[in-house]
Write an enzyme that holds these catalytic residues in place. Structure first.
Site, PDB file in Angstrom:
ATOM      1  N   SER A 290       0.781  -1.276   0.210  1.00 50.45           N
ATOM      2  CA  SER A 290       0.178   0.020  -0.282  1.00 50.45           C
ATOM      3  C   SER A 290       0.349   0.868   0.340  1.00 50.45           C
ATOM      4  O   SER A 290       0.465   1.818  -0.952  1.00 50.45           O
ATOM      5  CB  SER A 290      -1.001  -0.251   1.410  1.00 50.45           C
ATOM      6  OG  SER A 290      -2.195   1.224   1.531  1.00 50.45           O
ATOM      7  N   TRP A 293       2.529   1.257  -3.532  1.00 46.03           N
ATOM      8  CA  TRP A 293       1.103   2.466  -4.130  1.00 46.03           C
ATOM      9  C   TRP A 293       0.966   3.339  -4.115  1.00 46.03           C
ATOM     10  O   TRP A 293       0.798   4.304  -6.093  1.00 46.03           O
ATOM     11  CB  TRP A 293       0.226   1.684  -3.928  1.00 46.03           C
ATOM     12  CG  TRP A 293      -1.513   1.983  -4.605  1.00 46.03           C
ATOM     13  CD1 TRP A 293      -1.159   1.199  -5.650  1.00 46.03           C
ATOM     14  CD2 TRP A 293      -2.182   3.280  -4.635  1.00 46.03           C
ATOM     15  NE1 TRP A 293      -2.647   1.642  -6.675  1.00 46.03           N
ATOM     16  CE2 TRP A 293      -2.662   2.805  -6.000  1.00 46.03           C
ATOM     17  CE3 TRP A 293      -2.166   4.210  -3.462  1.00 46.03           C
ATOM     18  CZ2 TRP A 293      -3.575   4.169  -5.917  1.00 46.03           C
ATOM     19  CZ3 TRP A 293      -3.129   5.146  -4.266  1.00 46.03           C
ATOM     20  CH2 TRP A 293      -4.390   5.091  -4.591  1.00 46.03           C
ATOM     21  N   HIS A 294       1.036   4.399  -3.496  1.00 43.39           N
ATOM     22  CA  HIS A 294       1.272   5.076  -3.223  1.00 43.39           C
ATOM     23  C   HIS A 294       2.403   6.604  -3.851  1.00 43.39           C
ATOM     24  O   HIS A 294       2.267   7.420  -4.490  1.00 43.39           O
ATOM     25  CB  HIS A 294       0.896   5.928  -1.386  1.00 43.39           C
ATOM     26  CG  HIS A 294      -0.058   6.119  -1.040  1.00 43.39           C
ATOM     27  ND1 HIS A 294      -0.606   4.365  -0.551  1.00 43.39           N
ATOM     28  CD2 HIS A 294      -1.272   6.949  -1.629  1.00 43.39           C
ATOM     29  CE1 HIS A 294      -1.780   4.987  -0.053  1.00 43.39           C
ATOM     30  NE2 HIS A 294      -2.443   6.136  -0.091  1.00 43.39           N
ATOM     31  N   GLY A 295       3.501   6.044  -4.031  1.00 37.14           N
ATOM     32  CA  GLY A 295       4.690   6.453  -4.706  1.00 37.14           C
ATOM     33  C   GLY A 295       5.757   6.044  -4.711  1.00 37.14           C
ATOM     34  O   GLY A 295       6.403   4.990  -3.828  1.00 37.14           O
ATOM     35  N   PHE A 450      -0.756  10.215  -7.784  1.00 35.29           N
ATOM     36  CA  PHE A 450      -0.279   9.241  -7.114  1.00 35.29           C
ATOM     37  C   PHE A 450      -1.395   8.383  -8.431  1.00 35.29           C
ATOM     38  O   PHE A 450      -0.902   6.942  -8.876  1.00 35.29           O
ATOM     39  CB  PHE A 450      -1.184   8.624  -6.105  1.00 35.29           C
ATOM     40  CG  PHE A 450      -0.579   9.241  -5.068  1.00 35.29           C
ATOM     41  CD1 PHE A 450       0.635   9.355  -4.851  1.00 35.29           C
ATOM     42  CD2 PHE A 450      -1.234   9.646  -3.961  1.00 35.29           C
ATOM     43  CE1 PHE A 450       1.381  10.397  -3.929  1.00 35.29           C
ATOM     44  CE2 PHE A 450      -0.952  10.537  -2.220  1.00 35.29           C
ATOM     45  CZ  PHE A 450       0.302  10.669  -2.620  1.00 35.29           C
TER      46      PHE A 450
END
Length: 450
Positions: A290, A293-295, A450
């Site tokens: 997670s 996934w954000h960056g 994102f």
């Protein structure tokens, strides 16, 4: 609907429409192939096609430079000076993290035999690119969104009014809450070395409200706009600021992403049906993924790891689902003292984690924290442009109180029985947006990156 969606996305940069179209074509045909094959090996092979393609697409545009730079930095630790000649300064297509996950969920659901693929390519393409939620979610599953697109819809006055209310409320959260706090947050995080602990705590607290107002505001606008098309999108935020532990927070924050990871990563890994040790492993994997996934930044990895460490004790104590079907102050307007303490503690934990989320680098994040714990002096913070901070404190307090009033149904803002009171509320919200609107600040949505 498809034309509007492609026009909407192409207005930003028409060249990236090819990525959406390519992702749509791959998953449309992969879905048909998975359904047509009875052999598990063949089905799995086709599933890997969509995973490799979509993750590869996402990985190239979002993480290529991150891995190259990390590789160079690693060698630099051993005294080798390798120039990052392979780094490509590519533009990150907005919304790519959202629509690639949405198309993959379609193939996953067919693989697990929870969905029958559609042969209506036009409807499937509209599902992938549906413009209200294309660039920042919620991440929809085909069982909800595609099924509504393929069925006949009729205009509903009540549904449209509900949608317009959500759009207005979302604009309020974006313009009045998020955008007005943005310049102050930017100033504090950019100049954290010049401010005392009290100001840094204020800055990260304001960022919590900024990112919530920004992201949930977008979701409200998306859900409200979809209602005008006769489509109901899933709820993406369920008042996470009133969560009583970290597990409840993740049941209420960015719900579409949390459920995506639970259905397609956590459960296939064994979920909580395996041993405690393996369950803890699965939790760590979910939060690290997670964060990633954000960056493409180590700050997001630390942010995910921090939430894993905060979640695990709640899980081991068996308290991760106790608040799943109720809200704070369930049976009375006022929460108990225990609930107030739980909400403050959870908000504090989540807000602390956002130091990593907001900082430009790990070095900045730890320097920010060190400044907080080493300088306890108090100093009244004034915005560089001369705004009175008390105005923002009052605004946030009123906002929190009103959201607490709404906490049992996040999809129904402006729920007043009196039409006069309702229209006064509309007028106040519009006037506040006009008052707080500043054309000189960056108004882009945070999650567009994102």
């Amino acid at each position: 609907m498809l034309f509007a969606s492609y026009l909407f996305y192409g207005w930003w940069d028409w060249r990236f429409l090819s990525l959406i179209l390519l992702s749509t074509l791959v998953d449309y045909f992969v879905g048909l192939k998975i359904h047509a094959n009875e052999k598990k090996s063949a089905r799995k092979a086709w599933l890997w096609v969509t995973v490799i393609f979509n993750v590869g697409l996402l990985g190239f545009f979002k993480y290529f430079n991150f891995f190259v730079d990390s590789w160079v930095d690693m060698f630099a630790m051993f005294g080798y000076n390798m120039q990052s000649t392979w780094t490509l300064r590519v533009i990150l297509p907005i919304g790519i993290s959202f629509y690639t996950f949405q198309t993959m969920s379609y193939s996953f659901d067919i693989y697990y035999k929870k969905l029958t693929p559609t042969r209506d390519f036009l409807s499937f393409a509209a599902f992938v690119s549906f413009f209200p939620q294309l660039v920042a979610g919620p991440i929809e599953r085909a069982s909800n969104l595609l099924s509504q697109i393929t069925h006949k819809r009729t205009f509903s006055y009540d549904q449209s009014v509900s949608g317009l209310k959500l759009i207005l409320w979302g604009l309020f959260k974006k313009v009045v809450i998020a955008d007005s706090l943005g310049p102050m947050v930017d100033d504090i995080f950019a100049n954290y070395a010049d401010y005392p602990a009290s100001t840094l705590i204020l800055g990260v607290t304001m960022f919590s409200f900024q990112v919530y107002g920004d992201f949930s505001g977008y979701s409200d606008i998306a859900i409200g706009t979809a209602k005008l098309f006769g489509i109901e999108l899933m709820s993406n935020f369920k008042f996470p600021n009133f969560s009583r532990n970290v597990a409840e927070y993740w049941q209420r924050w960015h719900v579409s992403l949390s459920t995506w990871f639970r259905h397609y990563v956590y459960i296939p890994l064994g979920g909580s049906r395996v041993s405690k040790l393996k369950s803890v492993r699965n939790i760590i994997i979910i939060f690290l993924v997670s964060g990633f996934w954000h960056g493409a930044n180590w700050t997001f990895i630390f942010w995910g790891a921090f939430h894993a460490l905060a979640f695990i004790p709640v899980f081991l104590l068996g308290r991760n689902t106790i608040y799943k079907n109720n809200v704070v102050g369930e049976h009375s307007f006022f929460p108990s003292l225990k609930e107030i303490g739980q909400v403050i503690l959870t908000f504090g934990i989540v807000t602390f984690s956002r130091i990593f989320f907001r900082s430009e680098s790990i070095t900045d994040a730890f320097a920010f924290i060190k400044r907080i714990v080493s300088d306890f002096s108090y100093e009244v913070y004034y915005h560089p442009m001369g705004y009175r901070m008390i105005d923002y404190y009052i605004l946030i307090a009123v906002f929190v109180i009103y959201e607490y009033r709404m906490r049992k149904d996040e999809r129904v803002p402006f729920k007043f029985k009196s039409k006069v009171v309702r229209f006064i509320a509309y007028a106040i919200v519009v006037l506040l947006m006009m008052l707080f609107y500043d054309d000189g600040i960056d108004r882009s949505f945070i999650y567009f990156q994102f």
